[in-house]
Design a protein around this motif. Structure first.
Motif, PDB file in Angstrom:
ATOM      1  N   UNK A  78      45.761  32.422  35.993  1.00  0.00           N
ATOM      2  CA  UNK A  78      44.483  32.735  36.622  1.00  0.00           C
ATOM      3  C   UNK A  78      43.647  33.660  35.742  1.00  0.00           C
ATOM      4  N   UNK A  79      42.337  33.413  35.779  1.00  0.00           N
ATOM      5  CA  UNK A  79      41.386  34.204  35.013  1.00  0.00           C
ATOM      6  C   UNK A  79      40.611  35.141  35.933  1.00  0.00           C
ATOM      7  N   UNK A  80      40.234  36.273  35.395  1.00  0.00           N
ATOM      8  CA  UNK A  80      39.376  37.205  36.116  1.00  0.00           C
ATOM      9  C   UNK A  80      37.940  36.703  36.111  1.00  0.00           C
ATOM     10  N   UNK A  81      37.230  36.900  37.193  1.00  0.00           N
ATOM     11  CA  UNK A  81      35.805  36.578  37.251  1.00  0.00           C
ATOM     12  C   UNK A  81      35.042  37.369  36.192  1.00  0.00           C
ATOM     13  N   UNK A  82      35.545  38.545  35.842  1.00  0.00           N
ATOM     14  CA  UNK A  82      34.891  39.401  34.856  1.00  0.00           C
ATOM     15  C   UNK A  82      35.354  39.123  33.424  1.00  0.00           C
ATOM     16  N   UNK A  83      36.184  38.103  33.233  1.00  0.00           N
ATOM     17  CA  UNK A  83      36.668  37.781  31.894  1.00  0.00           C
ATOM     18  C   UNK A  83      38.107  38.225  31.679  1.00  0.00           C
ATOM     19  N   UNK A 121      30.155  39.128  25.351  1.00  0.00           N
ATOM     20  CA  UNK A 121      29.753  37.721  25.429  1.00  0.00           C
ATOM     21  C   UNK A 121      29.006  37.455  26.727  1.00  0.00           C
ATOM     22  N   UNK A 122      29.375  38.163  27.777  1.00  0.00           N
ATOM     23  CA  UNK A 122      28.643  38.091  29.041  1.00  0.00           C
ATOM     24  C   UNK A 122      27.860  39.383  29.177  1.00  0.00           C
ATOM     25  N   UNK A 123      26.548  39.280  29.179  1.00  0.00           N
ATOM     26  CA  UNK A 123      25.693  40.474  29.187  1.00  0.00           C
ATOM     27  C   UNK A 123      25.894  41.292  30.457  1.00  0.00           C
ATOM     28  N   UNK A 124      26.092  40.599  31.579  1.00  0.00           N
ATOM     29  CA  UNK A 124      26.348  41.305  32.813  1.00  0.00           C
ATOM     30  C   UNK A 124      25.111  41.547  33.663  1.00  0.00           C
TER      31      UNK A 124
END
Length: 552
Positions: free
Chosen positions: A149-154, A420-423
Motif C-alpha cells: 500500500x502507498x501513502x496518499x502523501x507519497x 514532485x508534488x507541490x502540495x
C-alpha cells in the motif's frame, strides 16, 4: 406565537462557508489565524449571506499536517485559542444566526496521541496496539512492509516502529497519510466507543455538526491484501483513492455512521454529518447519505469537472439522480483546502483540471480568464438545488499562490514526494482584509505563516467593498437571491441549448451559462444578475452567465 416544531432540514439547502482557521484572521499577531480572529469577523459572514461555517481542525495537534494530526480530540490547540474561545465562537455564531460545523478526523491520530505512545511502549498483541494497525513485516527478518500500500502523501504506507528497550522485534504500523498520522483500527470496539464519546462531548457544547475527514477510509479490507494503484488519467485526479481498493469505501463503514446518526438524532436543533468521501460512482457516494447515515456528502465529481457544458450537465444529472434515490440533497463544491483554487484551475490550458499544486516552474494560469470563468461558475453552483459549500476567499475571487518559493512550503506531501508534488499550501494563504495594512489586515504585525502574493492586495475585502462590480458584491447578490427564491429547496429543469451552453430553471430563476468563447443569444426574460456587465441584454458573451426572471 408558539414556536414551530416542524423540522427545517436546514442542511438540505444550506450554504456553508469553510474557514481554514490558520488563515482567516489572526488576533494576537503570531502569524497564525485563531478562533478570536474568526469571532470578530462573523458580521462579514452574515453580510455575505451564508448559513453556517465549517472550521477545519482546531483540536490539539503537533501541526504536522495543519491540524489533521490530532493528539487530543477534546481540547483546542493553543495556537488557535482555548476551549473557552471555541465555546464563545459557537455562542457568537448562534447569536448571529450561523451554525458551526467542526472537523472530525477519525481515520488516524497524531503519533503524539496518548494512545499511540502507549502502543509503542506495549508488546505485539497487546490491547494498546489493537487500537491501531500494527503488523509484522515480510521477509526473513521482517524487514519488508506487510503489503504494498502507498501513502496518499507519497511513499509507502507503512513505517517500522522505533526500537524499544528489551524488545528485539519491531512491527510496522499503517498510515495512509503521513508517517506521523497512524491509522486507527476501526474493527476495535474501544475505538468506536471513544469516537462516539467525542461526538457527544462537542455536541454537548453546541456544535451543530461534523465534517468527517477521510470518511471512506475507516474500514480496511480483511487481510490487508496488496493493491496496485492505476496510472492517473487526465481529468481523473482522485486515483489515489479508487473505490475498489481494499483501504477505501469498504462495506462495514456504514455501520459506524448509522451509530453516529443515532447519536445526533438524540440532540435538538437538527445536528448534521457531512462526508469527505472520494468515492465513485455517485451511486456509491449516495450510500453514505442514506436516511440513517450522514446528511451530506461533498460532490467531488462536480469539483473535478472540466470546463465543458456537457460534462457539467452529465455530472449534475447523475448527482441529483443518485441523491434523489436515497432522499438526500446534492452538496455542490468547487474548492477547498485540499485542491488548487478553482479560479486558478479554470485559467489553465485544460480549464478545470486539478494538478497536485502549482509551483514556480509549472504552467501559470491566465488569472483574468480564470476569474471570468469562476464568476460564471458560481451562477451555476448557487443556482442548483441542494446545499453548497464555499471555501474562504472564493467570494473575493482569490487565486492560488502559484509562485511560492520551496523554502516556505509546509505540506507533508511536498516533502514525502521530494517536491514532485507541490502540495496544498498555495490554496491556504492568509486572507486579505485590508489592502494597505500589515499582512493585508490578517493581523497587525505583518507576520504570516505562509507568504501572501502581491496580487492579493487588489482582492482585499476593503477594496472589493468599494466596487459594486466586484466578485464579493456578486456573491452577496446571488446568495441573497438564492435565499429569497428558495433555490436550495427547488428542482432543476433543463432547457434545450446550444453546444457550449447550459440552460436550466430552478423555480422562478432561469440560469444560463456560456462555456464557449462565442456570443450566444439569450432567451427571453429579465436579467436579475450577470457575471459581466452586459452591453446588449439579448447577447451572452463567452465564459459568462446570467440569472433571468423565469417567465414560464
Amino acid at each position: 406565537m408558539p414556536v414551530s416544531t416542524k423540522p427545517s432540514f436546514w442542511w438540505r439547502h444550506a450554504v456553508i462557508y469553510q474557514i481554514y482557521p490558520r488563515s482567516f484572521a489572526d488576533s494576537n499577531g503570531d502569524g497564525i489565524g485563531d478562533l478570536p480572529g474568526i469571532a470578530t469577523h462573523l458580521p462579514y459572514l452574515v453580510k455575505l449571506g451564508v448559513d453556517a461555517i465549517w472550521l477545519s481542525p482546531c483540536f490539539r495537534s503537533p501541526q504536522i499536517d495543519a491540524g489533521y494530526d490530532v493528539s487530543d480530540y477534546r481540547d483546542i490547540d493553543p495556537i488557535f485559542g482555548t476551549r473557552a474561545d471555541f465555546e464563545h465562537l459557537i455562542s457568537e455564531a448562534h447569536g448571529a444566526g450561523l451554525r458551526v460545523i467542526a472537523d472530525l478526523v477519525p481515520n488516524h491520530t497524531s503519533d503524539q496521541h496518548p494512545w499511540f505512545q502507549q502502543a509503542l511502549l506495549s508488546p505485539p498483541g497487546s490491547p494498546e496496539r489493537a487500537r491501531y494497525i500494527f503488523r509484522d513485516g515480510k521477509g526473513k527478518h521482517g524487514e519488508l512492509p506487510p503489503n504494498n500500500w502507498k501513502s496518499v502523501f507519497g511513499g509507502i504506507a507503512w513505517t517500522k516502529e522505533p526500537e524499544r528497550a528489551g524488545s528485539a522485534s519491531r512491527q510496522w504500523y499503517l498510515h495512509l497519510f503521513d508517517s506521523r498520522q497512524p491509522d486507527l483500527n476501526w474493527d476495535n470496539p474501544e475505538v468506536r466507543a471513544e469516537f462516539e464519546d467525542i461526538l457527544r462531548f462537542w455536541l454537548d457544547r453546541g456544535v451543530d455538526g461534523f465534517r468527517i475527514d477521510v470518511a471512506h477510509g475507516l474500514i480496511k479490507g480483511k487481510g490487508l491484501p496488496d493493491f496496485q494503484v492505476r496510472a492517473t488519467m487526465v481529468g481523473d485526479h482522485d486515483d489515489k483513492t479508487p473505490s475498489d481498493a481494499p483501504m477505501w469505501d469498504r462495506e462495514g463503514i456504514h455501520d459506524i455512521y448509522r451509530s453516529w446518526r443515532s447519536i445526533l438524532n438524540t440532540y435538538p436543533d437538527e445536528r448534521m454529518l457531512v462526508a469527505e468521501a472520494w468515492v465513485k460512482p455517485q451511486e456509491r457516494l449516495a450510500r453514505y447519505v442514506r436516511s440513517d447515515e450522514m446528511h451530506q456528502a461533498f460532490n467531488f465529481d462536480y469539483l473535478l469537472t472540466l470546463w465543458n457544458a456537457q460534462a457539467y450537465r452529465d455530472v449534475i444529472d447523475t448527482s441529483i439522480q443518485a441523491m434523489n434515490a436515497v432522499g438526500a440533497p446534492a452538496t455542490w463544491v468547487m474548492s477547498n483546502h485540499d485542491t488548487v483554487r478553482h479560479v486558478t484551475r479554470l485559467g489553465l490550458s485544460i480549464p478545470g483540471t486539478r494538478p497536485p499544486g502549482i509551483g514556480e516552474n509549472d504552467e501559470q494560469p491566465d488569472e483574468e480568464l480564470g476569474l471570468r470563468r469562476a464568476r460564471a461558475a458560481i451562477f451555476m453552483t448557487l443556482g442548483l438545488p441542494g446545499s453548497v459549500t464555499l471555501y474562504q476567499g472564493e467570494e473575493l475571487g482569490l487565486p492560488e499562490h502559484t509562485t511560492m518559493e520551496a523554502r516556505f512550503r509546509q505540506d507533508p506531501a511536498f516533502f514525502r514526494t521530494e517536491g514532485k508534488e507541490i502540495g496544498r499550501d498555495g490554496c491556504r494563504i492568509p486572507f486579505p482584509w485590508k489592502a494597505d495594512a500589515p499582512a493585508l489586515g490578517f493581523n497587525t504585525t505583518g507576520k504570516t505563516w505562509l507568504p501572501q502574493p502581491k496580487s492579493y492586495k487588489r482582492y482585499a475585502v476593503d477594496q472589493e467593498e468599494k466596487n459594486s462590480d466586484s466578485t464579493l458584491a456578486l456573491y452577496r447578490q446571488l446568495l441573497k437571491i438564492r435565499k429569497e427564491r428558495g433555490l436550495g429547496d427547488g428542482a432543476l429543469q433543463w432547457h434545450e441549448s446550444m453546444e457550449d451552453v447550459l440552460d436550466f430553471e430552478n423555480g422562478s430563476v432561469r440560469v444560463v451559462i456560456n462555456f464557449g468563447t462565442e456570443e450566444v443569444p439569450l432567451p427571453q426574460g429579465t436579467i436579475m444578475a450577470s457575471s459581466l456587465d452586459l452591453d446588449q441584454t439579448k447577447i451572452l458573451p463567452g465564459n459568462s452567465a446570467v440569472w433571468l426572471e423565469n417567465v414560464d
